[in-house]
Design a protein around this motif. Sequence first.
Motif, PDB file in Angstrom:
ATOM      1  N   ALA A  30       4.476  -1.420 -12.333  1.00 32.83           N
ATOM      2  CA  ALA A  30       3.706  -1.991 -11.226  1.00 32.83           C
ATOM      3  C   ALA A  30       4.638  -2.454 -10.113  1.00 32.83           C
ATOM      4  CB  ALA A  30       2.848  -3.149 -11.723  1.00 32.83           C
ATOM      5  N   TYR A  31       5.709  -3.161 -10.483  1.00 37.83           N
ATOM      6  CA  TYR A  31       6.664  -3.593  -9.459  1.00 37.83           C
ATOM      7  C   TYR A  31       7.363  -2.392  -8.828  1.00 37.83           C
ATOM      8  CZ  TYR A  31      10.754  -5.467  -7.145  1.00 37.83           C
ATOM      9  OH  TYR A  31      11.722  -5.736  -6.204  1.00 37.83           O
ATOM     10  N   PHE A  32       7.752  -1.441  -9.655  1.00 35.34           N
ATOM     11  CA  PHE A  32       8.414  -0.257  -9.096  1.00 35.34           C
ATOM     12  C   PHE A  32       7.533   0.428  -8.060  1.00 35.34           C
ATOM     13  CE2 PHE A  32       8.826   4.364  -9.008  1.00 35.34           C
ATOM     14  CZ  PHE A  32      10.118   4.476  -8.506  1.00 35.34           C
ATOM     15  N   GLN A  33       6.255   0.607  -8.380  1.00 41.27           N
ATOM     16  CA  GLN A  33       5.374   1.308  -7.461  1.00 41.27           C
ATOM     17  C   GLN A  33       5.275   0.590  -6.121  1.00 41.27           C
ATOM     18  OE1 GLN A  33       1.107   1.127  -7.839  1.00 41.27           O
ATOM     19  NE2 GLN A  33       0.958   3.352  -7.712  1.00 41.27           N
ATOM     20  N   ARG A  34       5.143  -0.738  -6.164  1.00 47.04           N
ATOM     21  CA  ARG A  34       5.019  -1.500  -4.924  1.00 47.04           C
ATOM     22  C   ARG A  34       6.313  -1.452  -4.112  1.00 47.04           C
ATOM     23  NH1 ARG A  34       2.102  -4.794  -8.614  1.00 47.04           N
ATOM     24  NH2 ARG A  34      -0.105  -4.981  -8.054  1.00 47.04           N
ATOM     25  N   ALA A  35       7.444  -1.618  -4.801  1.00 46.09           N
ATOM     26  CA  ALA A  35       8.720  -1.586  -4.105  1.00 46.09           C
ATOM     27  C   ALA A  35       9.006  -0.194  -3.531  1.00 46.09           C
ATOM     28  CB  ALA A  35       9.846  -2.012  -5.046  1.00 46.09           C
ATOM     29  N   TYR A  36       8.722   0.834  -4.319  1.00 42.68           N
ATOM     30  CA  TYR A  36       8.947   2.211  -3.879  1.00 42.68           C
ATOM     31  C   TYR A  36       8.074   2.536  -2.665  1.00 42.68           C
ATOM     32  CZ  TYR A  36       9.022   7.361  -4.177  1.00 42.68           C
ATOM     33  OH  TYR A  36       9.144   8.700  -3.901  1.00 42.68           O
ATOM     34  N   ARG A  37       6.804   2.164  -2.740  1.00 39.68           N
ATOM     35  CA  ARG A  37       5.897   2.462  -1.638  1.00 39.68           C
ATOM     36  C   ARG A  37       6.310   1.721  -0.367  1.00 39.68           C
ATOM     37  NH1 ARG A  37       3.278   6.139   0.915  1.00 39.68           N
ATOM     38  NH2 ARG A  37       1.505   5.366   2.101  1.00 39.68           N
ATOM     39  N   THR A  38       6.740   0.472  -0.512  1.00 37.42           N
ATOM     40  CA  THR A  38       7.200  -0.286   0.647  1.00 37.42           C
ATOM     41  C   THR A  38       8.445   0.349   1.246  1.00 37.42           C
ATOM     42  OG1 THR A  38       6.296  -2.325  -0.318  1.00 37.42           O
ATOM     43  CG2 THR A  38       7.914  -2.580   1.444  1.00 37.42           C
TER      44      THR A  38
END
Length: 269
Positions: free
Chosen positions: A129-137
């Motif tokens: 979940a954190y990876f997805q948010r950081a990657y998308r940002t």
Amino acid sequence: MKPLQCIFTQSDCYKTGRTIRPKGVMVHSTGADNPWLRRYVQPAASAPGQAALLAALGENKNGNHWNRPDVNACVHGFIGKLADGSVAAVQTLPWNHRGWHAGKGTSGKSANDTHISFEMCEDGLDDPAYFQRAYRTAVQLTAMLCQTYGLDPLADGVIICHQDGYRRGVASNHGDIYNWFPRFGFDMNDFRAGVARIVNGGEQEEDDDMTYYKTLADVPEWYRPSVEKAMKAGALHGTGSGELDLSEDLCRTLTVLDRLGQLGSAQPS
């Protein structure tokens, strides 16, 4: 994409006043299990809006942030968690300032002279979940920079990570981001393609229409076994108070990883 701004006016790098003509973007990750922006980003006491920035970031009580003298590294921005747990980008140098992020490569040249840089704050590298948010940002921030400076995200050498820079002879030998992205099935080719979709207008910058599921009960049944397995394996922690706040994209990714046998042996209850 409109990053918060907390310029590192106390940094020795900032005080040099050197500028560049940006020719690309270099993506870094911190190499430490600490996703909180406050670890690295703090406003100077005299900064405009200092109190509001500190409230958003949270306070680094150890004083080991990067906005101070005698820190011989400095990037243009960071991506990580704000005090409320949400993920955001923060600008820490003017985009055309010469950063201290790449070191010198085997060619004798340095991406410091050509590339805007930002650090993605790593966690334990086990939270999708954190990876997805950081990657998308990170994709959104890079797209904004490409649009601002007229950069082609798919052109050779425009969007690179630190390890790419080493292979090209313009950075020191660091492994980021290949220590992190491949764990979730991504590499820099995927990253560049995501940036290009935004720059070329094929994808909206913000995911306004993305579906999110607050709790496990909200997750559609065809995704639920994989989400449960990720939770039981300790790879999915949610936002606290029993809320998961999972996007449909993340549910889909977890399901694919599960089918590939990448979620471990934990079985859903």
